[in-house]
Design a protein around this motif. Sequence first.
Motif, mmCIF file in Angstrom:
data_model
loop_
_atom_site.group_PDB
_atom_site.id
_atom_site.type_symbol
_atom_site.label_atom_id
_atom_site.label_comp_id
_atom_site.label_asym_id
_atom_site.label_seq_id
_atom_site.Cartn_x
_atom_site.Cartn_y
_atom_site.Cartn_z
ATOM 1 N N ILE A 169 0.836 -1.203 0.000
ATOM 2 C CA ILE A 169 0.000 0.000 0.000
ATOM 3 C C ILE A 169 0.871 1.254 0.000
ATOM 4 O O ILE A 169 0.683 2.166 -0.807
ATOM 5 N N ILE A 179 -9.265 5.242 -2.146
ATOM 6 C CA ILE A 179 -8.445 4.047 -2.013
ATOM 7 C C ILE A 179 -9.235 3.017 -1.218
ATOM 8 O O ILE A 179 -9.910 3.350 -0.243
ATOM 9 N N ASP A 180 -9.236 1.785 -1.682
ATOM 10 C CA ASP A 180 -9.843 0.712 -0.916
ATOM 11 C C ASP A 180 -9.037 -0.532 -1.220
ATOM 12 O O ASP A 180 -8.449 -0.658 -2.290
ATOM 13 N N GLN A 181 -9.009 -1.446 -0.249
ATOM 14 C CA GLN A 181 -8.187 -2.636 -0.460
ATOM 15 C C GLN A 181 -8.833 -3.818 0.239
ATOM 16 O O GLN A 181 -9.715 -3.673 1.078
ATOM 17 N N HIS A 182 -8.426 -5.002 -0.158
ATOM 18 C CA HIS A 182 -8.932 -6.222 0.460
ATOM 19 C C HIS A 182 -7.833 -7.265 0.414
ATOM 20 O O HIS A 182 -7.118 -7.376 -0.574
ATOM 21 N N ASP A 233 -7.435 -11.338 0.672
ATOM 22 C CA ASP A 233 -8.032 -12.667 0.786
ATOM 23 C C ASP A 233 -7.051 -13.522 1.576
ATOM 24 O O ASP A 233 -6.016 -13.961 1.055
ATOM 25 N N VAL A 285 -14.308 -9.558 -6.147
ATOM 26 C CA VAL A 285 -14.110 -8.568 -5.093
ATOM 27 C C VAL A 285 -14.780 -7.301 -5.606
ATOM 28 O O VAL A 285 -14.491 -6.855 -6.716
ATOM 29 N N ILE A 286 -15.738 -6.786 -4.829
ATOM 30 C CA ILE A 286 -16.525 -5.628 -5.279
ATOM 31 C C ILE A 286 -16.190 -4.420 -4.414
ATOM 32 O O ILE A 286 -16.486 -4.404 -3.221
ATOM 33 N N PHE A 287 -15.579 -3.416 -5.000
ATOM 34 C CA PHE A 287 -15.273 -2.194 -4.252
ATOM 35 C C PHE A 287 -16.399 -1.186 -4.457
ATOM 36 O O PHE A 287 -16.329 -0.347 -5.348
#
Lengths: 284, 284, 284, 284
Positions: A17, A34-37, A39, A281-283
């Motif tokens: 990041i 900004i968005d993050q995930h 798994d 993955v849905i932001f």
Amino acid sequence: MHKITLLIHCEDQPNIIASVTNFMATNKGNIVYIDQHVDREQNIFFMRLECEFKSDAFSIEKFRNIFKEVLVEKFQLKWKMYAADKKPRMALFVSKYDHCLYDILGRYNSGELFLEIPFILSNHAHLKSIADSFNIPFYHVPVTKDTKYEAEREQLKLLESYTIDFVVLARYMQIVSNLLIDKYPNKIINIHHSFLPAFVGAKPYHSAYKRGVKIIGATSHYITEELDAGPIIEQDVTHVSHSHSINDLISKGRDLEKIVLSNAIKLHANRKVMVFNNKTVIFS
Amino acid sequence: MHKITLLIHCEDQPNIIASVTNFMATNKGNIVYIDQHVDREQNIFFMRLECEFKSDAFSIEKFRNIFKEVLVEKFQLKWKMYAADKKPRMALFVSKYDHCLYDILGRYNSGELFLEIPFILSNHAHLKSIADSFNIPFYHVPVTKDTKYEAEREQLKLLESYTIDFVVLARYMQIVSNLLIDKYPNKIINIHHSFLPAFVGAKPYHSAYKRGVKIIGATSHYITEELDAGPIIEQDVTHVSHSHSINDLISKGRDLEKIVLSNAIKLHANRKVMVFNNKTVIFS
Amino acid sequence: MHKITLLIHCEDQPNIIASVTNFMATNKGNIVYIDQHVDREQNIFFMRLECEFKSDAFSIEKFRNIFKEVLVEKFQLKWKMYAADKKPRMALFVSKYDHCLYDILGRYNSGELFLEIPFILSNHAHLKSIADSFNIPFYHVPVTKDTKYEAEREQLKLLESYTIDFVVLARYMQIVSNLLIDKYPNKIINIHHSFLPAFVGAKPYHSAYKRGVKIIGATSHYITEELDAGPIIEQDVTHVSHSHSINDLISKGRDLEKIVLSNAIKLHANRKVMVFNNKTVIFS
Amino acid sequence: MHKITLLIHCEDQPNIIASVTNFMATNKGNIVYIDQHVDREQNIFFMRLECEFKSDAFSIEKFRNIFKEVLVEKFQLKWKMYAADKKPRMALFVSKYDHCLYDILGRYNSGELFLEIPFILSNHAHLKSIADSFNIPFYHVPVTKDTKYEAEREQLKLLESYTIDFVVLARYMQIVSNLLIDKYPNKIINIHHSFLPAFVGAKPYHSAYKRGVKIIGATSHYITEELDAGPIIEQDVTHVSHSHSINDLISKGRDLEKIVLSNAIKLHANRKVMVFNNKTVIFS
């Protein structure tokens, strides 16, 4: 002002990041989203980022190259970078049902959808007048068992000549073969009229009626080789009871189909969907 | 391994995201979660960030000081930094209704809630046996018109002696005065048994019945001076019909109250809620 | 004042409603509730009726006989007649999970449920203390592969000695054999932690996670010989996203399971469920 | 085959159900649907009944007279009797928004609605082309402060000349006066873009945004003299978050408005709605 949308995924690793945000700052970009995930099962990092650049000299082509040099190899990134103001181009495949078509075109007309619809295609001529009333070119490409290959070749030619970015099957009612899927991986959106994975295949409302379920659903997903088994983008459901006939289920289901499909289209068109290992993955 | 959770808000301005993420990297932190929101109407930037530090020498007190020096003044940040493994301490205020109490204690027992419940307090003695069966200290602090001030002074003393972080009114049925609100701003969570702002005040199910609504709701919000007007954390609803009596609404409403309140507690305890101008930003 | 609840079904035929209502009037009954449904596919008529009798001399046994003589044979009725004030007796089977148990007992204690719980049974001893705290007899009947038959014989003896009307499997986690099913047809209620018919069998949350669904559900149904394929009484769902781990699904699912199971129990206990051809008619 | 739909309400009293059903049988009618409700607070009995008559000689006018003689006075019934195959005639009032209009006309075209739309009326000319494309007469009746009375007189004339049964305000955006309400009591259906009674009046999405609610709604109700306070027919809601702008709320709300209004239209057109004391009883 230039604005880009960046989608990346890679193996999860420290400092990813900070490295990306620092890169943007170094290149005079101001991150506005900004968005993050992560798994944790598969150890995969996903990120969606929007960044603004004030300089008139900014060029997305050049910026893509710098990004590639500095970050892509280092972190082994899979990535997509879009000019945020460039609308994706969507082809609409329909058959005889008109409810999803009306819904999409109504939204399109009102400016609700960030996309362009260069043409509508159908294996039947029934809905041509609707396409006409919205001033959108309509192609009638009949499909029979024997002509399926030729029909898909013709479809492919149309998709390419119109430089289509993604395809929406708005109750198209035909199985799409690998000829198209391979050219548009995770870019062909279907609406299935059940709550997947329940009631795969034909006549799901009849199966739901027979099983006596108390809730019916609709599922929008990307087409893959296996029938109704692709990555799910959006689902919704509604309550039903013993008093609903099959026709009632079909009628109530139409409302689900319209809204679920339109939501999936919006998510895709706004570059909010990432796909990995048959899941999204849905932001949003 | 140390982990912190950081919540900040400030006037929106360029490079805020890059500055914060860069600061974390410089201090050997690895960001494992980041989310942000910009309120475009008010031009306010909100961010929630989780960051891990491997060094044994890491001290959150020192880190707070460095953060303050480097970033807080520069960006005029409002901020909160938590040690992520430190459970918040929650006081539970109840009256005679037991459904929310059972629900919270059941979840607490099963390990679903990241928090500690040092004590339960009530203006009635009715629910003492439930507190006992879960081995949680129970304080009976009666409240009458005349003793309200003294009662709240006693409550305050308990909250302080137990170093309580936030208070949950689980159908406490008493209006809480500024004596407590000022000491625990945006830290007293209430459950109101209507879909706010509809049916403010007493007997909302009776009002809903009288109006003939087809949906009833429940709202969890932070207590502020104005009755039932504080920042909303969570809401949910359920369908009703003419066939439901007031008692049916009350019974159906109980299920909403339980789940809405528990969800609000989880969001608050996991430091996912920020408050600005009487509205919440929820990073869920 | 005496009140009866009558459930009937038969082949659909003219004058059935008028005949039944007329019969009640002739016998000095006042109908206070009537609802009916015709399954047009199978041509079956269903009716639920509540009727009050003012006479002190009224006897439900005698009335049953008259009803049989006058109407049952003529219309070939399948029927059940209940004294409306007689609470059904419910046995509760549990295993190690306590969330459904707490939920049911909380409602039971508050008077929300029209039923009696003479005993709780489990294949494990874990939840005995909960049964104790609610003052309900608890039987620990271990089940292993080798002792399954004996265990079910013991269960059957308990059900009979307590004159149980119906059984609730509140996350009992054991497959129940025909020994019990045949004695209690459409009288054993299970809660399955998925949206049936999706994810039949073990570990449905794991399967849901793997498939990447955007909605999870819970289903309450009567046990039949085929696993998770019995008549569905109640279903509900909740939205999930990529950000939810399997544990998150399990935790969110618990809330569904509790409410769906309790709703199913209420419908059954209030004699609002009829079963025909593996489907339910719910007069709610 | 003749079929009637009967709606009645009266003070609750013994034998009312048996008397009506017996009356139908005596007159050679076969009841195919019956549902009833008792409002225990107000002691009012409501019933909806469908009855088939095989005789060619059956006349609904004659039957109405017999019904009146035999039952109406005796039980002091308020009643309405419809020939079940006679479609109600609905006038559609719109302004500039097209989403409800498209939705209704799409359903109308597909045969989903049991009604006729003799004309569409608007205070603006914007949507004329949509009316044209569906081949429905369009009347442009401008409304200004000064011409409001004349405009409503003109509307009234159109309603009468087309023998309209009920009016739907599909985001008509004008306050309708008593001139129309008195002529069409509980026959003018409005869609309000909030969860009533929250956010009465203008700009409800702006108010919802300002209050920071987590759920928005839409309400369809009959117009009465008091603004947005008439009997509620149907409501639905959808979840929102801090990340939604006012425009997002408006866009998400449009989907609610469409579906809630269409459901209300269907309930009314199928004679499933009864109104008493500003509340509805819905036999669905």
